[in-house]
Design an enzyme around this catalytic site. Structure first.
Site, PDB file in Angstrom:
ATOM      1  N   ILE A  97       0.915  -1.148   0.170  1.00  0.00           N
ATOM      2  CA  ILE A  97      -0.004  -0.085  -0.036  1.00  0.00           C
ATOM      3  C   ILE A  97       0.915   1.233   0.152  1.00  0.00           C
ATOM      4  O   ILE A  97       1.525   1.412   1.019  1.00  0.00           O
ATOM      5  CB  ILE A  97      -0.901   0.061   1.236  1.00  0.00           C
ATOM      6  CG1 ILE A  97      -2.173  -1.133   1.165  1.00  0.00           C
ATOM      7  CG2 ILE A  97      -1.737   1.556   1.146  1.00  0.00           C
ATOM      8  CD1 ILE A  97      -2.964  -0.986   2.271  1.00  0.00           C
ATOM      9  N   GLY A 109      -4.750   5.757   2.607  1.00  0.00           N
ATOM     10  CA  GLY A 109      -4.412   4.338   2.797  1.00  0.00           C
ATOM     11  C   GLY A 109      -5.450   3.520   3.269  1.00  0.00           C
ATOM     12  O   GLY A 109      -5.866   2.177   3.020  1.00  0.00           O
ATOM     13  N   ASN A 136       9.072   0.580  10.905  1.00  0.00           N
ATOM     14  CA  ASN A 136       7.994   1.772  10.194  1.00  0.00           C
ATOM     15  C   ASN A 136       6.726   1.774  11.017  1.00  0.00           C
ATOM     16  O   ASN A 136       5.749   1.254  10.936  1.00  0.00           O
ATOM     17  CB  ASN A 136       7.497   0.964   8.831  1.00  0.00           C
ATOM     18  CG  ASN A 136       6.657   2.201   7.830  1.00  0.00           C
ATOM     19  OD1 ASN A 136       6.257   3.161   8.597  1.00  0.00           O
ATOM     20  ND2 ASN A 136       6.602   1.776   6.742  1.00  0.00           N
ATOM     21  N   TYR A 143      -1.854  -0.577  10.797  1.00  0.00           N
ATOM     22  CA  TYR A 143      -2.434  -2.003  10.440  1.00  0.00           C
ATOM     23  C   TYR A 143      -3.071  -2.208  12.026  1.00  0.00           C
ATOM     24  O   TYR A 143      -3.980  -2.992  11.752  1.00  0.00           O
ATOM     25  CB  TYR A 143      -1.249  -2.905  10.218  1.00  0.00           C
ATOM     26  CG  TYR A 143      -0.946  -2.428   8.518  1.00  0.00           C
ATOM     27  CD1 TYR A 143      -1.919  -2.387   7.584  1.00  0.00           C
ATOM     28  CD2 TYR A 143       0.472  -2.353   8.318  1.00  0.00           C
ATOM     29  CE1 TYR A 143      -1.782  -2.269   6.402  1.00  0.00           C
ATOM     30  CE2 TYR A 143       0.649  -1.817   6.952  1.00  0.00           C
ATOM     31  CZ  TYR A 143      -0.618  -1.656   5.921  1.00  0.00           C
ATOM     32  OH  TYR A 143      -0.045  -1.537   4.654  1.00  0.00           O
TER      33      TYR A 143
END
Length: 175
Positions: A97, A109, A136, A143
Site C-alpha cells: 500500500i 491508505g 515503520n 495496521y
C-alpha cells in the site's frame, strides 16, 4: 476536494505505478538506508519489465487511488503462489500500500485497505496478511488500528542491509 476514486489498474497504468513506487519508496526509506541500496532496490523492483510482469500476473491485482485523474497511491494484492511466502492458500497478501507523502494522513491508505478487505471477503479467504518493516512505526500503528495482529517475522534484505519485517494478519472469515 474531489472524491478519491479507487479502480483496478491495467497495463496502461504501468508508468503511474512505477512513478508512485519509486517516489513513495524513496520518500519512506531513503533517510534510513544507503543511497546505493536504495538505488539498486528501485532499479531491480520498479523497472518497466518487472512492474509489467506484476501487473500482467493473473495472481496479482493492483488498485489505484486517483484524485482529479492523478494517481496518488496504490494497493497491490498477491493471491495463491504469487504471495511472497505461502502460509495458507486461503489467504491474500497485501504486498504494497503506497501513498504519496503529500497525501499521508488523508485516509487514502484506509480506502486502499478497505478495498483489500472487500476483495478478501469476496474471495472467501481466511485472512489478509502483510509484512511491514519493524521500524515503520506509522504503518505498524495503521495496521494495528485496523485489527491486524503480528503472527511471525521474516528477513527483508535491502542491498547489504538485513532488516526484519513483522508479519501481520487480519482474520476475514471466522470459522
Amino acid at each position: 476536494m474531489s472524491p478519491i476514486i479507487i479502480r483496478k489498474a491495467t497495463i496502461s497504468d504501468l508508468e503511474s505505478i512505477q512513478e508512485i513506487s519509486k517516489q513513495t519508496f524513496v520518500e519512506t526509506f531513503a533517510d534510513v538506508n544507503t543511497p546505493k541500496n536504495m538505488e539498486n532496490y528501485v532499479r531491480e523492483n520498479f523497472n518497466s519489465e518487472q512492474v509489467a510482469s506484476e501487473i500482467n500476473n493473473p495472481e496479482s491485482a493492483f488498485y489505484l487511488a486517483t484524485l482529479d485523474k492523478k494517481t496518488i497511491g496504490y494497493l497491490k494484492l498477491n493471491f495463491g503462489k504469487t504471495q511472497t511466502e505461502i502460509f495458507n492458500n486461503q489467504a491474500i497478501e497485501i504486498h504494497r500500500i503506497y501513498v504519496v507523502k503529500a497525501f499521508l494522513g488523508k485516509k487514502i491508505g484506509q480506502l486502499l485497505l478497505d478495498e483489500a478487505v472487500k476483495t478478501a471477503h469476496q474471495s472467501g479467504v481466511d485472512y489478509l496478511w502483510l509484512g511491514v518493516w519493524e521500524e515503520n512505526h506509522r504503518a505498524l500503528q495503521f495496521y494495528s488500528k485496523n485489527g491486524f495482529v503480528e503472527f511471525d517475522k521474516h528477513i527483508f534484505t535491502l542491498g547489504n542491509d538485513i532488516q526484519t519485517d513483522l508479519l501481520m494478519r487480519l482474520e476475514i472469515n471466522k470459522k
